[in-house]
Design an enzyme around this catalytic site. Structure first.
Site, PDB file in Angstrom:
ATOM      1  N   SER A 140       1.567  28.570 -24.002  1.00 14.12           N
ATOM      2  CA  SER A 140       0.638  28.688 -22.871  1.00 14.12           C
ATOM      3  C   SER A 140      -0.236  27.434 -22.856  1.00 14.12           C
ATOM      4  CB  SER A 140      -0.250  29.918 -23.084  1.00 14.12           C
ATOM      5  OG  SER A 140      -1.433  29.820 -22.316  1.00 14.12           O
ATOM      6  N   TYR A 163      -5.362  34.168 -29.161  1.00 14.95           N
ATOM      7  CA  TYR A 163      -4.331  33.731 -28.205  1.00 14.95           C
ATOM      8  C   TYR A 163      -4.104  32.230 -28.354  1.00 14.95           C
ATOM      9  CZ  TYR A 163      -1.594  33.592 -23.862  1.00 14.95           C
ATOM     10  OH  TYR A 163      -0.586  33.438 -22.939  1.00 14.95           O
TER      11      TYR A 163
HETATM   12  N1  LIG Z   1       0.881  35.833 -17.558  1.00 12.43           N
HETATM   13  C1  LIG Z   1       0.318  34.647 -17.782  1.00 12.43           C
HETATM   14  O1  LIG Z   1      -0.660  34.232 -17.115  1.00 12.43           O
HETATM   15  C2  LIG Z   1       0.884  33.749 -18.849  1.00 12.43           C
HETATM   16  C3  LIG Z   1       0.468  32.414 -18.896  1.00 12.43           C
HETATM   17  C4  LIG Z   1       0.964  31.595 -19.900  1.00 12.43           C
HETATM   18  C5  LIG Z   1       1.834  32.090 -20.838  1.00 12.43           C
HETATM   19  N2  LIG Z   1       2.233  33.382 -20.783  1.00 12.43           N
HETATM   20  C6  LIG Z   1       3.130  33.873 -21.830  1.00 12.43           C
HETATM   21  O2  LIG Z   1       4.334  34.337 -21.262  1.00 12.43           O
HETATM   22  C7  LIG Z   1       4.864  35.417 -22.038  1.00 12.43           C
HETATM   23  C8  LIG Z   1       5.096  36.621 -21.135  1.00 12.43           C
HETATM   24  O3  LIG Z   1       3.855  36.976 -20.540  1.00 12.43           O
HETATM   25  P1  LIG Z   1       3.745  38.049 -19.364  1.00 12.43           P
HETATM   26  O4  LIG Z   1       2.524  37.731 -18.610  1.00 12.43           O
HETATM   27  O5  LIG Z   1       5.047  38.183 -18.673  1.00 12.43           O
HETATM   28  O6  LIG Z   1       3.439  39.369 -20.218  1.00 12.43           O
HETATM   29  P2  LIG Z   1       3.547  40.888 -19.737  1.00 12.43           P
HETATM   30  O7  LIG Z   1       2.567  41.654 -20.537  1.00 12.43           O
HETATM   31  O8  LIG Z   1       3.507  40.989 -18.252  1.00 12.43           O
HETATM   32  O9  LIG Z   1       5.015  41.298 -20.173  1.00 12.43           O
HETATM   33  C9  LIG Z   1       5.381  41.413 -21.504  1.00 12.43           C
HETATM   34  C10 LIG Z   1       6.537  42.409 -21.617  1.00 12.43           C
HETATM   35  O10 LIG Z   1       6.835  42.549 -23.014  1.00 12.43           O
HETATM   36  C11 LIG Z   1       7.136  43.902 -23.263  1.00 12.43           C
HETATM   37  N3  LIG Z   1       6.891  44.200 -24.666  1.00 12.43           N
HETATM   38  C12 LIG Z   1       5.684  44.263 -25.301  1.00 12.43           C
HETATM   39  N4  LIG Z   1       5.855  44.620 -26.578  1.00 12.43           N
HETATM   40  C13 LIG Z   1       7.199  44.781 -26.761  1.00 12.43           C
HETATM   41  C14 LIG Z   1       7.980  45.179 -27.863  1.00 12.43           C
HETATM   42  N5  LIG Z   1       7.416  45.482 -29.052  1.00 12.43           N
HETATM   43  N6  LIG Z   1       9.321  45.268 -27.726  1.00 12.43           N
HETATM   44  C15 LIG Z   1       9.901  44.968 -26.530  1.00 12.43           C
HETATM   45  N7  LIG Z   1       9.204  44.598 -25.439  1.00 12.43           N
HETATM   46  C16 LIG Z   1       7.867  44.503 -25.557  1.00 12.43           C
HETATM   47  C17 LIG Z   1       6.173  44.685 -22.327  1.00 12.43           C
HETATM   48  O11 LIG Z   1       6.623  46.006 -22.101  1.00 12.43           O
HETATM   49  C18 LIG Z   1       6.183  43.817 -21.085  1.00 12.43           C
HETATM   50  O12 LIG Z   1       7.149  44.253 -20.152  1.00 12.43           O
HETATM   51  C19 LIG Z   1       3.818  35.664 -23.148  1.00 12.43           C
HETATM   52  O13 LIG Z   1       4.210  34.976 -24.297  1.00 12.43           O
HETATM   53  C20 LIG Z   1       2.549  35.051 -22.577  1.00 12.43           C
HETATM   54  O14 LIG Z   1       1.661  34.627 -23.581  1.00 12.43           O
HETATM   55  C21 LIG Z   1       1.786  34.232 -19.808  1.00 12.43           C
END
Ligand SMILES: NC(=O)c1ccc[n+]([C@@H]2O[C@H](COP(=O)([O-])OP(=O)(O)OC[C@H]3O[C@@H](n4cnc5c(N)ncnc54)[C@H](O)[C@@H]3O)[C@@H](O)[C@H]2O)c1
Length: 251
Positions: A140, A163
């Site tokens: 991120s 984070y």
């Molecule tokens: N959303 C943002 O603004 C953003 C920005 C930068 C980076 N990221 C990174 O991108 C990645 C995805 O983020 P996101 O926003 O899509 O997250 P999110 O919370 O929307 O989705 C994460 C998914 O992971 C699943 N999950 C959680 N624990 C689990 C487990 N133990 N086993 C299997 N599945 C599991 C959840 O059910 C969910 O569907 C993360 O690493 C996050 O740090 C997100």
């Protein structure tokens, strides 16, 4: 239909589902993993066909990752690329630094950074046996720069210290593994997206946009081009890199 099989953890998430949508459009074969049963049913309803495998699995549970990899192999006989987008959070996630509880801190470090390492270990073992493989992690912008704390003023939002530590760690893990496995026909990269729009308060969105070049907060589909590039042969010699997709936020 393309031959390549792409495995995605966190397939029901904000970013995960966009990846599923985008890769389906490009006719990749998919293995979608998530522990959210309800959302997995919805994902299946939208995308189920003979070229996709949907696995409801909590990948934090011992042996579950091995089982998912085995099921993927049994169905398709190969996994070309694995994208780790699962994002497990403790119930204490998001607290201010002063209020951070040690037990939640440990849980999140283990479940986010620890899982990224264990996921790498398991999938790389498979890739080595297969003779090739492509692994994509998610870091991120918070992993490459300090949060812009003023963006959060007058909101209940927060960017937790753990984070930043976890996301910086994922960039290190990416570089480490890329070099560790040199000459093994593996590629290991990570993507650092900027913030993704998800109904955040208007004041935050406005503040955030001022630090960007044009759009401000991104939509999850905005990451897709980078995913397709990293999966493809166009990025054959990109290895151990962190690709920042943030509309200039970090400049
Ligand atoms: N959303 C943002 O603004 C953003 C920005 C930068 C980076 N990221 C990174 O991108 C990645 C995805 O983020 P996101 O926003 O899509 O997250 P999110 O919370 O929307 O989705 C994460 C998914 O992971 C699943 N999950 C959680 N624990 C689990 C487990 N133990 N086993 C299997 N599945 C599991 C959840 O059910 C969910 O569907 C993360 O690493 C996050 O740090 C997100």
């Amino acid at each position: 239909m393309k031959e390549e099989v792409i495995l995605i953890t966190g397939a029901c998430g904000l970013i995960g589902e966009s990846i599923v949508f985008g890769l389906k459009n490009e006719n990749y074969k998919l293995v979608c993993i998530d522990n959210n049963k309800k959302n997995m049913e919805k994902l299946k309803l939208k995308y189920n066909d003979k070229n996709s495998l949907f696995l409801t699995s909590n990948i934090l549970i011992k042996e579950s990752l091995d089982l998912c990899i085995e099921k993927a192999h049994n169905k398709f006989g190969r996994i070309d690329c694995a994208i780790h987008a699962a994002y497990p959070k403790s119930i204490g996630w998001g607290s201010k630094f002063e209020d951070l509880k040690e037990n939640f801190l440990m849980e999140d470090l283990q479940n986010q950074l620890g899982l990224a390492i264990i996921f790498s270990q398991k999938i790389i073992k498979y890739f080595l046996h297969q003779g090739y493989g492509n692994l994509i992690h998610f870091s991120s912008i918070q992993g490459i720069a300090a949060p812009k704390f003023d963006h959060y003023e007058k909101t209940s939002m927060n960017s937790p210290i753990e984070y930043s530590a976890i996301k910086a760690g994922i960039i290190s893990v990416t570089k480490y593994l890329s070099k560790y496995y040199k000459n093994k026909n593996l590629r290991i990269n990570c993507i650092s997206p900027g913030g993704i729009y998800n109904n955040q308060p208007k004041s935050f969105l406005n503040n955030y946009k001022k630090s960007c070049n044009s759009k401000g907060m991104l939509n999850s589909e905005d990451i897709l081009g980078t995913i397709l590039f990293l999966i493809s042969r166009n990025s054959l010699y990109i290895n151990g890199q962190n690709i920042i997709v943030d509309d200039g936020w970090s400049l």
